[in-house]
Design a protein around this motif. Structure first.
Motif, PDB file in Angstrom:
ATOM      1  N   ILE A  87      13.390 -14.243  -0.340  1.00 61.92           N
ATOM      2  CA  ILE A  87      14.308 -13.635  -1.080  1.00 61.92           C
ATOM      3  C   ILE A  87      15.492 -13.688  -0.417  1.00 61.92           C
ATOM      4  O   ILE A  87      15.746 -13.461   0.688  1.00 61.92           O
ATOM      5  N   ILE A  88      16.763 -13.840  -1.057  1.00 62.59           N
ATOM      6  CA  ILE A  88      18.067 -13.395  -0.414  1.00 62.59           C
ATOM      7  C   ILE A  88      18.531 -12.355  -1.484  1.00 62.59           C
ATOM      8  O   ILE A  88      18.488 -12.434  -2.766  1.00 62.59           O
ATOM      9  N   SER A  89      19.333 -11.245  -0.787  1.00 63.35           N
ATOM     10  CA  SER A  89      19.681 -10.276  -1.457  1.00 63.35           C
ATOM     11  C   SER A  89      20.942  -9.605  -0.516  1.00 63.35           C
ATOM     12  O   SER A  89      20.743  -9.895   0.553  1.00 63.35           O
ATOM     13  N   GLN A 107      19.148 -11.148   4.366  1.00 59.22           N
ATOM     14  CA  GLN A 107      20.268 -10.486   3.747  1.00 59.22           C
ATOM     15  C   GLN A 107      21.536 -10.974   3.758  1.00 59.22           C
ATOM     16  O   GLN A 107      22.145 -11.485   4.907  1.00 59.22           O
ATOM     17  N   ARG A 108      22.311 -10.916   2.477  1.00 63.47           N
ATOM     18  CA  ARG A 108      23.668 -11.597   2.540  1.00 63.47           C
ATOM     19  C   ARG A 108      24.869 -10.530   2.785  1.00 63.47           C
ATOM     20  O   ARG A 108      24.651  -9.496   2.244  1.00 63.47           O
ATOM     21  N   PRO A 129      16.553  -7.094   8.471  1.00 55.63           N
ATOM     22  CA  PRO A 129      15.777  -8.384   7.814  1.00 55.63           C
ATOM     23  C   PRO A 129      15.424  -9.405   8.832  1.00 55.63           C
ATOM     24  O   PRO A 129      15.879  -9.598   9.927  1.00 55.63           O
ATOM     25  N   ASP A 130      14.738 -10.475   8.430  1.00 47.45           N
ATOM     26  CA  ASP A 130      14.280 -11.756   9.120  1.00 47.45           C
ATOM     27  C   ASP A 130      15.511 -12.567   9.299  1.00 47.45           C
ATOM     28  O   ASP A 130      15.470 -13.203  10.477  1.00 47.45           O
ATOM     29  N   LEU A 131      16.379 -12.825   8.667  1.00 44.81           N
ATOM     30  CA  LEU A 131      17.476 -13.613   8.784  1.00 44.81           C
ATOM     31  C   LEU A 131      18.691 -12.942   7.982  1.00 44.81           C
ATOM     32  O   LEU A 131      18.592 -12.151   7.100  1.00 44.81           O
ATOM     33  N   ILE A 132      19.903 -13.269   8.581  1.00 47.12           N
ATOM     34  CA  ILE A 132      21.160 -12.772   7.812  1.00 47.12           C
ATOM     35  C   ILE A 132      21.881 -14.093   7.375  1.00 47.12           C
ATOM     36  O   ILE A 132      21.917 -14.926   8.094  1.00 47.12           O
ATOM     37  N   GLU A 133      22.566 -14.074   6.242  1.00 45.78           N
ATOM     38  CA  GLU A 133      23.547 -14.905   6.009  1.00 45.78           C
ATOM     39  C   GLU A 133      25.018 -14.199   5.856  1.00 45.78           C
ATOM     40  O   GLU A 133      25.385 -13.211   5.084  1.00 45.78           O
ATOM     41  N   ILE A 134      25.760 -14.641   6.607  1.00 48.19           N
ATOM     42  CA  ILE A 134      27.369 -14.297   6.865  1.00 48.19           C
ATOM     43  C   ILE A 134      28.092 -15.246   5.811  1.00 48.19           C
ATOM     44  O   ILE A 134      28.147 -16.535   6.090  1.00 48.19           O
ATOM     45  N   ILE A 154      22.360 -17.428   9.256  1.00 47.67           N
ATOM     46  CA  ILE A 154      22.893 -18.540   8.541  1.00 47.67           C
ATOM     47  C   ILE A 154      24.481 -18.405   8.159  1.00 47.67           C
ATOM     48  O   ILE A 154      24.821 -17.354   7.591  1.00 47.67           O
ATOM     49  N   ALA A 155      25.109 -19.392   8.170  1.00 45.82           N
ATOM     50  CA  ALA A 155      26.501 -19.408   7.799  1.00 45.82           C
ATOM     51  C   ALA A 155      26.591 -19.939   6.309  1.00 45.82           C
ATOM     52  O   ALA A 155      26.192 -21.152   6.001  1.00 45.82           O
TER      53      ALA A 155
END
Length: 187
Positions: A87-89, A107-108, A129-134, A154-155
């Protein structure tokens, strides 16, 4: 670890197809190995996941934007049973719930100013989180800073050209997410 296979997919094809239901089939047919579903709803998500799995895609549902799906542990567990990769949140508790359910959690974060960057850093340390989105993903300074935390970045947001993808990856992002379908198959 399942997250590792997602990171490997992002290293092979560092463009994530981020789309709503209208663009889902085009995303499924693209070269992108990772898909972000930005408008999942309880009535169609099962079929959307099935289609994407037939094409060996990793599927992430933006749970904050999902319709009819509980924004809680039970909703996340249900998505897990349907076969999503994660999921993304923006919400810390949902990130924790996803990890407890064995899903990859992205996590965004929205970067607004330098004070906000400090708050983001604290939140990352708290939720892991496992990955982050900036977002927006066209801020190399933020991408550089957060890629040093050891969590793949992740951009996302405002990514509209191949040059912006290259700049984001050069700044430390492992991948970019974009709604621009003409960029989903450029590599």
């Amino acid at each position: 670890m399942y997250t590792q296979s997602i990171i490997e997919a992002l290293e092979r094809t560092p463009i994530i197809a981020a789309t709503d239901s209208a663009g889902w089939q085009k995303a499924v047919m693209s070269d992108a190995e990772v898909l972000f579903h930005l408008s999942a709803n309880i009535m169609t998500i099962g079929n959307d996941i099935k289609r994407a799995k037939q094409h060996h895609k990793h599927i992430f549902v933006h749970i904050d934007l999902a319709e009819g799906i509980g924004k809680d542990r039970t909703g996340i567990k249900w998505l897990s049973q349907l076969g999503v990769s994660g999921i993304i949140s923006t919400k810390a508790q949902l990130i924790r719930n996803a990890k407890e359910c064995g899903l990859t959690a992205i996590q965004r974060f929205f970067v607004l100013d330098s004070k906000g960057m400090g708050s983001i850093s604290e939140m990352i340390d708290s939720t892991r989180p496992d990955l982050i989105e900036i977002m927006p993903g066209v801020i190399p300074k933020a991408l550089s800073l957060f890629s040093e935390k050891g969590i793949p970045v992740i951009a996302g947001g405002l990514i509209e050209t191949k040059a912006e993808i290259t700049a984001a990856i050069s700044s430390g992002a492992v991948a970019t997410s974009t709604g621009k379908s003409n960029l989903w198959s450029i590599l």
